[in-house]
Motif scaffolding. Structure first.
Motif, short mmCIF file in Angstrom:
data_model
loop_
_atom_site.label_atom_id
_atom_site.label_comp_id
_atom_site.label_asym_id
_atom_site.label_seq_id
_atom_site.Cartn_x
_atom_site.Cartn_y
_atom_site.Cartn_z
N GLY A 65 0.86 -1.14 0.12
CA GLY A 65 0.01 -0.10 -0.13
C GLY A 65 0.81 1.46 0.02
O GLY A 65 1.88 1.16 0.13
N THR A 66 0.30 2.63 -0.13
CA THR A 66 0.73 3.67 -0.27
C THR A 66 1.44 4.12 1.16
O THR A 66 2.56 4.95 1.22
CB THR A 66 0.12 4.88 -0.91
N THR A 67 0.83 3.71 2.00
CA THR A 67 0.86 4.35 3.43
C THR A 67 2.38 3.51 3.85
O THR A 67 3.31 4.11 4.38
CB THR A 67 -0.22 3.95 4.56
N GLU A 95 -1.70 -5.68 -6.61
CA GLU A 95 -1.31 -4.05 -6.67
C GLU A 95 -0.18 -3.77 -7.35
O GLU A 95 0.48 -4.76 -8.00
CB GLU A 95 -0.76 -3.85 -5.02
N GLY A 155 -1.37 -1.66 6.67
CA GLY A 155 -2.24 -0.64 6.22
C GLY A 155 -3.52 -0.96 6.46
O GLY A 155 -3.65 -2.17 6.46
N ARG A 166 -7.43 -3.09 -7.09
CA ARG A 166 -6.91 -4.54 -7.39
C ARG A 166 -7.63 -5.18 -8.38
O ARG A 166 -7.41 -6.40 -8.79
CB ARG A 166 -6.97 -5.26 -6.25
N LYS A 225 -10.86 7.22 5.77
CA LYS A 225 -10.73 5.82 6.38
C LYS A 225 -11.30 5.52 7.43
O LYS A 225 -11.04 4.52 8.24
CB LYS A 225 -9.18 5.29 6.21
#
Ligand code: BG6
Length: 254
Positions: A65-67, A95, A155, A166, A225
């Motif tokens: 994930g980007t986090t 991803e 995340g 996805r 979120k």
């Protein structure tokens, strides 16, 4: 002044930890939905926690994930991270390569001067393929390393956002909608009560593998979120939640 805003966040951290039943909540200022530097600040806070909680030679399993990519970006060497191994928590989840857990593991290892192992398994496995893959000696060995992880860092995403990102099959999308999926974390989807409503078919860490011995750090922020974080924490409150003010306020307002 600085002191005032620091104690303001501290109060928010305590209220958030109580509301979500997590041992500790760490809140960085801002809302990562609006400013990308806020995600980097969460990354910085996460790296600090990892350095505090890990010991040399430990194994740490990381999600994608980007986090988590922001956590990797902020990683740097530390005496506690000597010979720490970074491994992906689970196999392919559809991803982009930049934010896959394999990539994140290797970046973290490189920046921490630690070690890494990769898990090369295709996305969207059939039951048959998965069952034969886990018997492959190389994969089997890596899966046992993953299960020995002292720490898991992951995340949380909004179910709909994650399913779209996805390119999830229409059939699964329909079922996620019917079951009112709200949150996603390493390939598992949860409803608002924190019940698992769907699981992506890949190898690696299964939620049932998580015991009380593993130290779990959840990193997720942005007001968008709020519901997802709340839903996931109902399933299994983490040891540490690292989030931002935007999400924290929105969670407490739910
Ligand atoms: C996925 C992880 O890659 O990223 C999940 O497997 C997580 O654990 C998701 O929910 C979150 O993505 P982002 O980009 O919002 O950090």
């Amino acid at each position: 002044g600085v002191m005032k805003s620091v104690s303001g966040l501290q109060d928010l951290e305590e209220r958030l930890a109580r509301a979500l039943h997590v041992n500790q909540a760490i809140i960085v200022s801002g809302n990562s939905d609006r400013y990308s530097w806020v995600k980097k600040e969460m990354g910085r806070a996460c790296v600090q926690q990892m350095k505090e909680k890990l010991a040399p030679k430990d194994i740490v399993a990381v999600a994608g994930g980007t986090t988590l990519a922001a956590v990797a970006e902020m990683m740097s060497p530390d005496s506690n991270l000597e010979e720490v191994s970074f491994v992906p928590a689970r196999g392919g989840l559809g991803e982009k390569v930049e934010i896959q857990s394999n990539t994140i593991s290797s970046t973290m290892a490189q920046k921490a001067h630690g070690k890494y192992r990769l898990l090369h398994v295709p996305d969207q496995l059939s039951d048959e393929t998965r069952e034969s893959l886990i018997l492959e000696p190389g994969i089997k060995e890596l899966l046992s390393i993953i299960r020995q992880a002292k720490m898991v860092v992951h995340g949380v995403g909004e179910a709909e956002t994650m399913a779209a990102r996805r390119k999830t099959k229409a059939e699964t999308l329909g079922s996620l909608k019917d079951k009112e999926a709200a949150a996603e974390a390493f390939g598992y989807y949860f409803d608002r009560a924190g019940q698992i409503v769907h699981k992506e078919n890949t190898v690696g860490l299964q939620l049932d593998d998580l015991t009380n011995e593993q130290f779990v750090i959840t990193v997720a922020g942005g007001a968008s979120k709020a519901e997802a974080i709340t839903a996931y924490m109902k399933h299994r409150p983490s040891d540490v939640l690292i989030t931002d003010e935007g999400a924290a306020q929105a969670i407490l307002d739910l």
